[in-house]
Write a protein that holds these residues in place. Sequence first.
Motif, PDB file in Angstrom:
ATOM      1  N   LEU A  45       0.843  -1.007  -0.284  1.00 29.95           N
ATOM      2  CA  LEU A  45       0.215  -0.275   0.054  1.00 29.95           C
ATOM      3  C   LEU A  45       1.027   1.264  -0.383  1.00 29.95           C
ATOM      4  O   LEU A  45       1.582   1.331   0.902  1.00 29.95           O
ATOM      5  CB  LEU A  45      -0.946  -0.599   1.288  1.00 29.95           C
ATOM      6  N   ALA A  46       0.822   2.115  -1.088  1.00 27.99           N
ATOM      7  CA  ALA A  46       1.352   3.757  -0.879  1.00 27.99           C
ATOM      8  C   ALA A  46      -0.089   4.554   0.070  1.00 27.99           C
ATOM      9  O   ALA A  46      -0.650   3.969  -0.158  1.00 27.99           O
ATOM     10  CB  ALA A  46       1.687   4.444  -2.133  1.00 27.99           C
ATOM     11  N   THR A  47       0.524   4.935   1.024  1.00 30.74           N
ATOM     12  CA  THR A  47      -0.498   5.744   1.020  1.00 30.74           C
ATOM     13  C   THR A  47       0.170   7.018   1.936  1.00 30.74           C
ATOM     14  O   THR A  47       0.999   7.106   2.483  1.00 30.74           O
ATOM     15  CB  THR A  47      -1.649   5.311   2.481  1.00 30.74           C
ATOM     16  N   ASN A  48      -0.710   8.133   2.000  1.00 34.23           N
ATOM     17  CA  ASN A  48      -0.467   9.810   2.913  1.00 34.23           C
ATOM     18  C   ASN A  48      -0.423   9.670   3.933  1.00 34.23           C
ATOM     19  O   ASN A  48      -0.477  10.285   5.080  1.00 34.23           O
ATOM     20  CB  ASN A  48      -1.146  10.501   1.677  1.00 34.23           C
ATOM     21  N   THR A  52      -2.569   5.987  10.547  1.00 40.09           N
ATOM     22  CA  THR A  52      -3.493   6.172  10.013  1.00 40.09           C
ATOM     23  C   THR A  52      -4.021   4.444   9.464  1.00 40.09           C
ATOM     24  O   THR A  52      -4.630   3.199   9.969  1.00 40.09           O
ATOM     25  CB  THR A  52      -4.739   7.087   9.686  1.00 40.09           C
ATOM     26  N   ALA A  53      -3.161   4.781   8.005  1.00 39.40           N
ATOM     27  CA  ALA A  53      -3.111   3.007   8.128  1.00 39.40           C
ATOM     28  C   ALA A  53      -3.069   2.087   8.552  1.00 39.40           C
ATOM     29  O   ALA A  53      -3.481   0.780   8.625  1.00 39.40           O
ATOM     30  CB  ALA A  53      -2.599   2.935   6.620  1.00 39.40           C
ATOM     31  N   PRO A  90       5.200   5.118   2.636  1.00 42.28           N
ATOM     32  CA  PRO A  90       4.087   6.964   2.214  1.00 42.28           C
ATOM     33  C   PRO A  90       4.311   7.216   0.651  1.00 42.28           C
ATOM     34  O   PRO A  90       5.362   6.710   0.796  1.00 42.28           O
ATOM     35  CB  PRO A  90       5.683   7.768   3.577  1.00 42.28           C
ATOM     36  N   SER A  91       3.454   7.301   0.401  1.00 44.91           N
ATOM     37  CA  SER A  91       3.173   7.638  -0.709  1.00 44.91           C
ATOM     38  C   SER A  91       4.195   8.839  -1.285  1.00 44.91           C
ATOM     39  O   SER A  91       4.150   9.878  -0.561  1.00 44.91           O
ATOM     40  CB  SER A  91       1.951   8.179  -1.394  1.00 44.91           C
ATOM     41  N   ASN A 100      -3.095   6.696  -2.674  1.00 43.15           N
ATOM     42  CA  ASN A 100      -3.372   5.908  -1.667  1.00 43.15           C
ATOM     43  C   ASN A 100      -3.653   4.271  -2.571  1.00 43.15           C
ATOM     44  O   ASN A 100      -4.753   4.735  -2.740  1.00 43.15           O
ATOM     45  CB  ASN A 100      -4.833   6.221  -0.480  1.00 43.15           C
ATOM     46  N   VAL A 101      -2.986   3.735  -2.944  1.00 38.62           N
ATOM     47  CA  VAL A 101      -3.447   2.887  -4.008  1.00 38.62           C
ATOM     48  C   VAL A 101      -2.203   1.184  -3.333  1.00 38.62           C
ATOM     49  O   VAL A 101      -1.073   1.665  -2.806  1.00 38.62           O
ATOM     50  CB  VAL A 101      -3.126   3.104  -5.078  1.00 38.62           C
ATOM     51  N   TRP A 102      -3.122   0.393  -3.541  1.00 38.57           N
ATOM     52  CA  TRP A 102      -3.122  -0.870  -3.233  1.00 38.57           C
ATOM     53  C   TRP A 102      -2.014  -1.229  -5.095  1.00 38.57           C
ATOM     54  O   TRP A 102      -2.093  -1.084  -6.278  1.00 38.57           O
ATOM     55  CB  TRP A 102      -3.387  -2.226  -2.818  1.00 38.57           C
ATOM     56  N   SER A 103      -1.091  -2.155  -4.840  1.00 38.08           N
ATOM     57  CA  SER A 103      -0.430  -2.887  -5.449  1.00 38.08           C
ATOM     58  C   SER A 103       0.186  -4.092  -5.057  1.00 38.08           C
ATOM     59  O   SER A 103       0.743  -4.292  -4.689  1.00 38.08           O
ATOM     60  CB  SER A 103       1.121  -2.177  -5.601  1.00 38.08           C
ATOM     61  N   VAL A 104       0.214  -4.891  -6.683  1.00 38.64           N
ATOM     62  CA  VAL A 104      -0.265  -6.526  -6.530  1.00 38.64           C
ATOM     63  C   VAL A 104       1.012  -6.886  -7.223  1.00 38.64           C
ATOM     64  O   VAL A 104       1.752  -5.841  -7.926  1.00 38.64           O
ATOM     65  CB  VAL A 104      -1.297  -7.094  -6.925  1.00 38.64           C
ATOM     66  N   TYR A 105       2.102  -7.675  -7.088  1.00 41.20           N
ATOM     67  CA  TYR A 105       3.445  -8.024  -7.805  1.00 41.20           C
ATOM     68  C   TYR A 105       3.079  -9.631  -7.791  1.00 41.20           C
ATOM     69  O   TYR A 105       3.013 -10.449  -6.997  1.00 41.20           O
ATOM     70  CB  TYR A 105       4.514  -7.671  -6.592  1.00 41.20           C
ATOM     71  N   LEU A 106       3.312 -10.540  -9.040  1.00 43.32           N
ATOM     72  CA  LEU A 106       3.751 -11.220  -9.143  1.00 43.32           C
ATOM     73  C   LEU A 106       4.925 -11.930  -9.610  1.00 43.32           C
ATOM     74  O   LEU A 106       5.280 -11.297 -10.065  1.00 43.32           O
ATOM     75  CB  LEU A 106       2.955 -11.717 -10.756  1.00 43.32           C
TER      76      LEU A 106
END
Length: 202
Positions: A45-48, A52-53, A90-91, A100-106
């Motif tokens: 998760l990238a978040t500002n 809190t997250a 931190p974004s 604020n976004v989730w990223s998935v890695y294969l």
Amino acid sequence: MYTRIGTVLCCLLCPAHWTSTGGGRTIVDMTAYSAPVGAPIWFDLATNDPVTAASFYNEVFGWAAEVANTEFGGYQNFILNGRRVAGMMPSMPNSGSPENVWSVYLRTTDAAATSRAAAKAGGQVLVEPMKVGDEGTMAVFIDPAGAAIGAWESDTHTGFSEWGVPGAPYWFESLTLGQSAAIPFYENVFAARAQAEQSIST
């Protein structure tokens, strides 16, 4: 992962997710997870607002956040049952990326080769293969339908190893209207296969 177009649901499966038992197929053990090539290995998760997250995911899923690693821009791993399950960072303000976004890695065993395959399959290489200390090598692509997907070649960081228990990773999917473009990309780059599922009522 599932891709949806209209009311059609399609599943992209990595063959290594299944093991044969007699004439049928059985899903591998759901608690001790080691990602086969082409399957989800990590998500973050990238978040500002990391504080809190971290509090939110602790309350909802029981995740505990490791101490932020200043060497990697404040990156933190989330822990569940003593195992890493996800990450958070931190974004970067004014980067043009979602804050604020989730990223998935294969999983890949060769991030450079996967990047070449992604470009050849019609994808865009958003982040060229990049070493992350001794943790591993990451790359990020935009698939032909416009969705972002990452690749992770692990060294010391082998991804999440807790799977399918309460609070742990369980399912990843891509919601897309470009199914005909997305499926060949994942088949060619990550050796996924498409499996049609029941329609979803709207």
